[in-house]
Scaffold this motif. Structure first.
Motif, PDB file in Angstrom:
ATOM      1  N   ASN A 154      57.262  53.377  47.650  1.00  0.00           N
ATOM      2  CA  ASN A 154      57.013  51.940  47.001  1.00  0.00           C
ATOM      3  C   ASN A 154      55.853  50.934  46.898  1.00  0.00           C
ATOM      4  OD1 ASN A 154      55.218  52.370  50.054  1.00  0.00           O
ATOM      5  ND2 ASN A 154      56.630  51.043  51.456  1.00  0.00           N
ATOM      6  N   ARG A 155      54.936  51.797  46.823  1.00  0.00           N
ATOM      7  CA  ARG A 155      54.057  50.644  46.377  1.00  0.00           C
ATOM      8  C   ARG A 155      52.961  51.435  44.745  1.00  0.00           C
ATOM      9  NH1 ARG A 155      47.788  49.455  48.721  1.00  0.00           N
ATOM     10  NH2 ARG A 155      48.659  47.591  48.939  1.00  0.00           N
ATOM     11  N   MET A 156      53.003  50.605  43.862  1.00  0.00           N
ATOM     12  CA  MET A 156      53.170  51.215  42.657  1.00  0.00           C
ATOM     13  C   MET A 156      51.540  50.923  41.481  1.00  0.00           C
ATOM     14  SD  MET A 156      55.110  49.414  39.092  1.00  0.00           S
ATOM     15  CE  MET A 156      56.857  50.590  39.656  1.00  0.00           C
ATOM     16  N   GLN A 157      50.629  51.080  41.449  1.00  0.00           N
ATOM     17  CA  GLN A 157      49.354  49.953  40.685  1.00  0.00           C
ATOM     18  C   GLN A 157      50.016  49.704  39.098  1.00  0.00           C
ATOM     19  OE1 GLN A 157      46.268  53.100  40.235  1.00  0.00           O
ATOM     20  NE2 GLN A 157      44.892  51.478  38.790  1.00  0.00           N
ATOM     21  N   ILE A 158      50.075  48.650  38.685  1.00  0.00           N
ATOM     22  CA  ILE A 158      49.248  47.675  37.821  1.00  0.00           C
ATOM     23  C   ILE A 158      48.312  47.729  36.966  1.00  0.00           C
ATOM     24  CG2 ILE A 158      50.549  46.640  36.825  1.00  0.00           C
ATOM     25  CD1 ILE A 158      52.966  48.338  36.629  1.00  0.00           C
ATOM     26  N   ASP A 159      47.835  47.444  36.165  1.00  0.00           N
ATOM     27  CA  ASP A 159      46.542  47.125  35.962  1.00  0.00           C
ATOM     28  C   ASP A 159      46.424  45.714  34.821  1.00  0.00           C
ATOM     29  OD1 ASP A 159      44.978  49.525  36.823  1.00  0.00           O
ATOM     30  OD2 ASP A 159      46.440  50.389  35.691  1.00  0.00           O
ATOM     31  N   LEU A 160      45.234  45.286  35.982  1.00  0.00           N
ATOM     32  CA  LEU A 160      45.148  43.840  34.796  1.00  0.00           C
ATOM     33  C   LEU A 160      43.386  43.403  34.318  1.00  0.00           C
ATOM     34  CD1 LEU A 160      46.537  41.782  32.604  1.00  0.00           C
ATOM     35  CD2 LEU A 160      47.006  40.870  34.595  1.00  0.00           C
ATOM     36  N   LYS A 163      50.454  49.870  32.930  1.00  0.00           N
ATOM     37  CA  LYS A 163      50.020  51.897  33.807  1.00  0.00           C
ATOM     38  C   LYS A 163      49.117  51.523  32.696  1.00  0.00           C
ATOM     39  CE  LYS A 163      51.626  55.512  36.058  1.00  0.00           C
ATOM     40  NZ  LYS A 163      52.547  56.938  35.950  1.00  0.00           N
ATOM     41  N   ASP A 164      47.348  51.773  33.104  1.00  0.00           N
ATOM     42  CA  ASP A 164      46.765  51.701  32.236  1.00  0.00           C
ATOM     43  C   ASP A 164      45.864  52.801  32.458  1.00  0.00           C
ATOM     44  OD1 ASP A 164      45.487  51.344  30.126  1.00  0.00           O
ATOM     45  OD2 ASP A 164      43.905  49.517  30.838  1.00  0.00           O
ATOM     46  N   HIS A 165      47.045  54.326  32.000  1.00  0.00           N
ATOM     47  CA  HIS A 165      46.391  55.419  32.001  1.00  0.00           C
ATOM     48  C   HIS A 165      46.608  56.342  31.277  1.00  0.00           C
ATOM     49  CE1 HIS A 165      44.612  60.124  33.023  1.00  0.00           C
ATOM     50  NE2 HIS A 165      43.729  59.314  33.716  1.00  0.00           N
ATOM     51  N   MET A 166      46.002  57.761  30.281  1.00  0.00           N
ATOM     52  CA  MET A 166      46.053  57.633  29.356  1.00  0.00           C
ATOM     53  C   MET A 166      46.865  59.076  29.352  1.00  0.00           C
ATOM     54  SD  MET A 166      44.922  56.595  26.302  1.00  0.00           S
ATOM     55  CE  MET A 166      45.342  57.230  24.756  1.00  0.00           C
ATOM     56  N   TYR A 167      47.426  59.516  30.576  1.00  0.00           N
ATOM     57  CA  TYR A 167      48.362  60.750  30.676  1.00  0.00           C
ATOM     58  C   TYR A 167      49.978  60.254  30.704  1.00  0.00           C
ATOM     59  CZ  TYR A 167      50.385  60.084  35.756  1.00  0.00           C
ATOM     60  OH  TYR A 167      51.496  59.071  36.840  1.00  0.00           O
ATOM     61  N   ASP A 168      50.284  59.362  31.149  1.00  0.00           N
ATOM     62  CA  ASP A 168      51.025  58.850  31.346  1.00  0.00           C
ATOM     63  C   ASP A 168      51.759  57.793  29.814  1.00  0.00           C
ATOM     64  OD1 ASP A 168      54.513  58.320  31.264  1.00  0.00           O
ATOM     65  OD2 ASP A 168      54.344  57.334  33.196  1.00  0.00           O
ATOM     66  N   TRP A 174      56.046  57.775  39.802  1.00  0.00           N
ATOM     67  CA  TRP A 174      56.787  56.718  38.542  1.00  0.00           C
ATOM     68  C   TRP A 174      56.512  57.344  37.643  1.00  0.00           C
ATOM     69  CZ3 TRP A 174      55.789  52.978  35.924  1.00  0.00           C
ATOM     70  CH2 TRP A 174      53.890  52.254  35.966  1.00  0.00           C
ATOM     71  N   ASP A 175      57.275  57.355  36.163  1.00  0.00           N
ATOM     72  CA  ASP A 175      57.262  57.943  35.317  1.00  0.00           C
ATOM     73  C   ASP A 175      57.575  56.695  34.286  1.00  0.00           C
ATOM     74  OD1 ASP A 175      56.958  59.046  32.254  1.00  0.00           O
ATOM     75  OD2 ASP A 175      58.977  60.222  32.560  1.00  0.00           O
ATOM     76  N   VAL A 176      56.627  55.916  33.841  1.00  0.00           N
ATOM     77  CA  VAL A 176      56.827  55.445  33.166  1.00  0.00           C
ATOM     78  C   VAL A 176      57.622  54.849  32.095  1.00  0.00           C
ATOM     79  CG1 VAL A 176      54.675  54.976  31.320  1.00  0.00           C
ATOM     80  CG2 VAL A 176      56.548  52.795  31.543  1.00  0.00           C
ATOM     81  N   LYS A 177      58.716  54.499  31.237  1.00  0.00           N
ATOM     82  CA  LYS A 177      59.633  55.191  30.561  1.00  0.00           C
ATOM     83  C   LYS A 177      59.504  53.947  29.102  1.00  0.00           C
ATOM     84  CE  LYS A 177      62.285  58.248  30.587  1.00  0.00           C
ATOM     85  NZ  LYS A 177      61.515  59.749  30.593  1.00  0.00           N
ATOM     86  N   TYR A 178      59.670  52.689  29.225  1.00  0.00           N
ATOM     87  CA  TYR A 178      59.766  51.343  28.283  1.00  0.00           C
ATOM     88  C   TYR A 178      59.576  50.400  28.597  1.00  0.00           C
ATOM     89  CZ  TYR A 178      62.244  47.761  25.732  1.00  0.00           C
ATOM     90  OH  TYR A 178      62.642  46.573  25.252  1.00  0.00           O
TER      91      TYR A 178
END
Length: 551
Positions: free
Chosen positions: A81-87, A176-181, A48-52
């Protein structure tokens, strides 16, 4: 093996040849499973590509807590169907909602894996909202050790700020705590006590007074922004403004400082328009006209937060009143205003994909200090400044770090990186061409995340030389290349030693009182001479060692 105990051992090799010579510069380093989750593009990130983002939070100085939500809009690149979110701990996600339904998730250290119920069809734009809260990590030594700084001003009012480069923005908000996106645009809503002001990135859209005696500031960022560039600055701020007539038209410049420092700031912050004039000359238009330029007082030294550069240099010239170069030129400007604002071009406009390539931010920005000096005080002053920084170089480990584990390289990326670029400028040997190359970097990679290879390839192409050995030497090796020479029977013999295989950069010398260029290789070259008293000096603007060989 249990994933919590999984250890990833990575040994970094410069090249087969360098390894064979025992010139690693890095010992075996151990990274954890968490380092890999933080630093790699996992399967749960890649689809997935974060947009906003809409980061909507309440900051409570009374108990040092943050609570709220982040609404994440994204585009489905591959159905999954699985998403990584960092906190990061000790913060916790309380719930995740998509399409009105609460989703299940599992925590793995600082990463949360969310199980999505709705179909994730390629090309669709989807949203979910992450609710979270708690007491975020307290910054121990900001900006180097990140987190939230909870302090008070001299009048006893809260003075709060975020810093998170390297450690990651997930230390205080879920993302999404990675600099590439990078997110394309973002709304930042920050609720604070009514007697305080929040200054974040972008432009202030509105301020809403709440019934509970608090106030919410809504800031909109219309340009792509990297995660660590997002910030909050909360205090008893007053402000003043001006308009800078820039290359793309009028640029709004707003300055926020604590109430007692207004008059000092009106004097010291005159370096801001001076910086903009110099850097637009060297690098091209300021990259974020739509979001304005802000300089914001903070309770720590400073940081390159996009369009809200933070400042804590005590309203003094130099670096906390000292000249890092030892030449005197460093006291001609406010280091934090110039350096941190230089990052608007190199860090915020051009951003590394992986923190191992942090030199792209720091080497160019460290070098920008000397370009500021050159613009106002001349070329020799600038050269003296950058050469003066050499005493800070340690040559302890390579400038490039380990990939995919959130690891930065040597602090030499600052002074050594600046001297590498200064050396490259000597090789170009054309000031206007060099300026065109720097401006071209910012237009070619405008609002992009990049790799070292992209920057190396661009520079090789535009300089007109194969610079692979040059970058291998300065970025991936710890040795200073040595120009070795000798005179015998009216012949000059010379070569490069203490270097990577194939190192072959040209070098400018003064030979018998006459300036000329030589093209050393790693094998001896010979040049017949007619003078009786033979003397050679290598141009001091090349960051190399010089050794006269014994016959």
């Amino acid at each position: 093996m249990n994933k919590y105990l999984n250890i990833v051992i990575i040994t970094f090799l410069f090249s087969n040849a360098a390894n064979a010579q025992g010139l690693m510069g890095k010992s075996e380093t151990v990274f954890t499973h968490q380092d890999t989750l933080r630093g790699s593009i996992t399967k749960e990130r890649a689809w997935w590509d974060v947009k906003y983002y809409h980061l909507d939070i309440k900051v409570n100085p009374a108990d040092s807590t943050i609570s709220g939500s982040n609404t994440i809009r994204y585009k489905v690149l591959n159905s999954y169907n699985r998403m990584q979110i960092d906190l990061q701990e000790p913060l916790k996600i309380n719930k995740v909602i998509q399409d009105g339904k609460e989703l299940k998730y599992q925590r793995d250290g600082n990463a949360f894996f969310i199980d999505l119920v709705a179909p994730q069809n390629v090309g669709e734009i989807k949203e979910l909202t992450v609710f979270y809260g708690g007491k975020p990590k307290i910054a121990v030594r900001p900006p180097w050790d990140g987190g939230i700084t909870w302090s008070k001003d001299t009048n006893g009012k809260p003075f709060i700020a975020s810093t998170c480069q390297g450690l990651g923005a997930s230390v205080w908000w879920p993302n999404k705590d990675h600099m590439y996106d990078e997110v394309d645009d973002m709304l930042i809503s920050v609720n604070v006590p009514k007697n305080l002001t929040d200054v974040s990135n972008g432009r202030l859209q509105s301020v809403t007074d709440m019934k509970d005696g608090t106030r919410t500031f809504n800031w909109y960022v219309s340009n792509p922004i990297n995660n660590y560039g997002v910030n909050i600055n909360i205090g008893d701020y007053v402000s003043f403004s001006e308009v800078f007539p820039g290359e793309k038209g009028d640029l709004d410049c707003d300055y926020y400082v604590l109430r007692d420092n207004l008059e000092k700031a009106k004097i010291q912050f005159k370096d801001a328009p001076r910086m903009l004039k110099a850097f637009e000359h060297w690098f091209g238009p300021y990259p974020f006209y739509e979001d304005s330029y802000k300089l914001v007082e903070a309770p720590y030294l400073g940081m390159e937060h996009q369009s809200s550069v933070t400042y804590g240099n005590g309203f003094k010239n130099g670096y906390r009143g000292t000249d890092l170069s030892g030449t005197g030129w460093g006291l001609k400007f406010d280091f934090i205003i110039i350096h941190e604002s230089g990052h608007e071009w190199f860090a915020n406009n051009i951003t590394y994909k992986d923190i191992a390539d942090m030199w792209i931010h720091e080497s160019f920005t460290n070098y920008s200090e000397s370009l500021f000096i050159e613009y106002y005080y001349g070329k020799e002053a600038a050269a003296e400044y950058v050469r003066g920084l050499r005493k800070k170089i340690k040559n302890d480990k390579p400038i490039i770090g380990y990939y995919d584990v959130n690891n930065e390289g040597s602090g030499d990326m600052y002074p050594k990186g600046a001297n590498m670029l200064h050396t490259l400028r000597q090789i170009v040997n054309d000031d206007e061409k060099w300026r065109t190359i720097l401006r071209g970097l910012n237009s070619t990679f405008y609002h992009q995340t990049v790799t070292t290879k992209q920057i190396e390839d661009y520079l090789s192409k535009n300089v007109g030389l194969d610079l692979a050995p040059f970058f291998d030497q300065y970025l991936r090796d710890i040795r200073i290349p040595t120009f070795e020479y000798k005179f015998k029977d009216n012949n000059l013999s010379y070569r490069w030693t203490n270097c990577v295989p194939g190192f072959n950069i040209p070098v400018k010398v003064t030979l018998n009182g006459k300036e000329q260029w030589l093209k050393p290789q790693t094998e001896w070259s010979n040049l017949p001479q007619t003078a009786k008293d033979l003397k050679l000096e290598v141009d001091k603007d090349f960051y190399v060692n010089v050794v006269k060989s014994k016959l």
